[in-house]
Scaffold this motif. Sequence first.
Motif, short mmCIF file in Angstrom:
data_model
loop_
_atom_site.label_atom_id
_atom_site.label_comp_id
_atom_site.label_asym_id
_atom_site.label_seq_id
_atom_site.Cartn_x
_atom_site.Cartn_y
_atom_site.Cartn_z
N ILE A 19 20.15 13.73 22.22
CA ILE A 19 20.70 13.87 23.57
C ILE A 19 20.09 12.81 24.49
O ILE A 19 20.80 12.13 25.25
CB ILE A 19 20.42 15.28 24.15
CG1 ILE A 19 21.29 16.31 23.44
CG2 ILE A 19 20.64 15.34 25.66
CD1 ILE A 19 22.77 16.24 23.76
N GLN A 20 18.77 12.66 24.43
CA GLN A 20 18.10 11.69 25.29
C GLN A 20 18.58 10.28 25.02
O GLN A 20 18.88 9.52 25.95
CB GLN A 20 16.58 11.80 25.10
CG GLN A 20 16.01 13.08 25.66
CD GLN A 20 14.54 13.27 25.32
OE1 GLN A 20 14.11 13.01 24.20
NE2 GLN A 20 13.77 13.73 26.29
N SER A 21 18.66 9.93 23.77
CA SER A 21 19.11 8.59 23.39
C SER A 21 20.56 8.35 23.82
O SER A 21 20.90 7.29 24.35
CB SER A 21 18.97 8.42 21.88
OG SER A 21 19.53 7.19 21.46
N ALA A 22 21.41 9.35 23.61
CA ALA A 22 22.83 9.21 23.94
C ALA A 22 23.05 9.04 25.43
O ALA A 22 23.79 8.14 25.87
CB ALA A 22 23.61 10.42 23.42
N PHE A 23 22.43 9.88 26.24
CA PHE A 23 22.64 9.80 27.68
C PHE A 23 22.04 8.53 28.27
O PHE A 23 22.58 7.97 29.23
CB PHE A 23 22.08 11.04 28.39
CG PHE A 23 23.07 12.17 28.46
CD1 PHE A 23 24.04 12.20 29.44
CD2 PHE A 23 23.05 13.19 27.53
CE1 PHE A 23 24.97 13.23 29.51
CE2 PHE A 23 23.97 14.23 27.58
CZ PHE A 23 24.92 14.26 28.57
N GLU A 24 20.95 8.06 27.70
CA GLU A 24 20.37 6.80 28.18
C GLU A 24 21.27 5.63 27.80
O GLU A 24 21.61 4.79 28.65
CB GLU A 24 18.97 6.61 27.59
CG GLU A 24 18.16 5.50 28.29
CD GLU A 24 18.64 4.09 27.97
OE1 GLU A 24 18.68 3.26 28.89
OE2 GLU A 24 18.98 3.82 26.80
N ALA A 25 21.68 5.57 26.56
CA ALA A 25 22.48 4.45 26.09
C ALA A 25 23.87 4.43 26.71
O ALA A 25 24.39 3.37 27.07
CB ALA A 25 22.59 4.50 24.56
N ALA A 26 24.48 5.59 26.85
CA ALA A 26 25.86 5.65 27.32
C ALA A 26 25.97 5.57 28.84
O ALA A 26 26.89 4.95 29.37
CB ALA A 26 26.52 6.94 26.84
N GLY A 28 22.86 5.65 31.18
CA GLY A 28 21.69 5.19 31.91
C GLY A 28 20.79 6.29 32.45
O GLY A 28 19.99 6.04 33.35
N PHE A 29 20.88 7.50 31.90
CA PHE A 29 20.01 8.58 32.36
C PHE A 29 18.64 8.48 31.67
O PHE A 29 18.55 8.23 30.47
CB PHE A 29 20.62 9.95 32.04
CG PHE A 29 21.63 10.41 33.05
CD1 PHE A 29 21.23 11.01 34.23
CD2 PHE A 29 22.98 10.25 32.81
CE1 PHE A 29 22.16 11.44 35.17
CE2 PHE A 29 23.93 10.68 33.73
CZ PHE A 29 23.52 11.28 34.91
N ARG A 181 19.56 6.25 36.13
CA ARG A 181 19.61 7.58 36.74
C ARG A 181 18.44 8.41 36.24
O ARG A 181 18.07 8.33 35.06
CB ARG A 181 20.91 8.30 36.39
CG ARG A 181 22.17 7.48 36.54
CD ARG A 181 22.49 7.16 37.97
NE ARG A 181 23.84 6.63 38.09
CZ ARG A 181 24.22 5.82 39.07
NH1 ARG A 181 23.36 5.46 39.99
NH2 ARG A 181 25.45 5.39 39.13
N THR A 182 17.89 9.22 37.12
CA THR A 182 16.75 10.07 36.76
C THR A 182 17.06 11.52 37.08
O THR A 182 18.03 11.83 37.78
CB THR A 182 15.49 9.66 37.53
OG1 THR A 182 15.70 9.94 38.92
CG2 THR A 182 15.17 8.18 37.34
N LEU A 183 16.21 12.40 36.60
CA LEU A 183 16.33 13.81 36.94
C LEU A 183 16.23 13.99 38.45
O LEU A 183 16.93 14.81 39.04
CB LEU A 183 15.25 14.62 36.22
CG LEU A 183 15.23 16.12 36.50
CD1 LEU A 183 16.56 16.77 36.13
CD2 LEU A 183 14.07 16.77 35.75
N ALA A 184 15.38 13.21 39.09
CA ALA A 184 15.25 13.28 40.56
C ALA A 184 16.56 12.95 41.25
O ALA A 184 16.91 13.55 42.28
CB ALA A 184 14.14 12.35 41.03
N ASP A 185 17.31 12.01 40.69
CA ASP A 185 18.63 11.68 41.26
C ASP A 185 19.58 12.86 41.16
O ASP A 185 20.34 13.15 42.09
CB ASP A 185 19.24 10.48 40.54
CG ASP A 185 18.46 9.20 40.74
OD1 ASP A 185 17.86 9.02 41.82
OD2 ASP A 185 18.43 8.36 39.81
N VAL A 186 19.55 13.54 40.02
CA VAL A 186 20.42 14.71 39.83
C VAL A 186 20.01 15.82 40.80
O VAL A 186 20.86 16.44 41.45
CB VAL A 186 20.36 15.22 38.38
CG1 VAL A 186 21.20 16.49 38.22
CG2 VAL A 186 20.86 14.14 37.41
#
Length: 198
Positions: A19-26, A28-29, A181-186
Amino acid sequence: MANHGWLPHDGKNIDLATIQSAFEAAMGFSTESFVGITQEALTVSTTGNSSTFNLQDLAHHNAIEHDGSLSRNDAFFGDDLHFNPVIWATTALRYGIRVPFSSPVITVETAAKARAARVKDAKLVNPAFNLTSQAGSIGETSVFLTAFWDESAGGVPKNYARVLFEEERIPYAEGFVKGNRTLADVVAMISKVGAVKV
């Protein structure tokens, strides 16, 4: 993201690192952004492995899936997993998608009001309506806004939303470029959506 190959195409045996890899790669989270929601998914896992889940598990009612979805029907009516064009048509209208001469973007206010209106609609027709917490519904809208937000335009381009919901793909061809994007942004977006008077 499974449609793009960022997640396994079969939707099976997904762990936190995937999940971490996918959201970062796809999109930018940052890696901490989806730890909480992944842990929630693991509580309804059917894989037999406490560290993995299947995408199908996300349809488990009142875990991550909830009544009042912007594009899916409530569990009471049967299929709460697949795209529902009738429900989406109402959301799209509220977003102003395909409305001539309207703003080209979905603002926080527009998104927040569309979300609240969809919840109200669902309550009216679903005798078993149960949204255990508004937080999940607000969070979902906030992740969508954070992911596709165009700072210079002051919102999410409507065509991005149309492609995401109707075609179930990330709108790369329409110009989306992943940001940082970061958790803080969300969390900040959750505050903004929650502050809109509906």
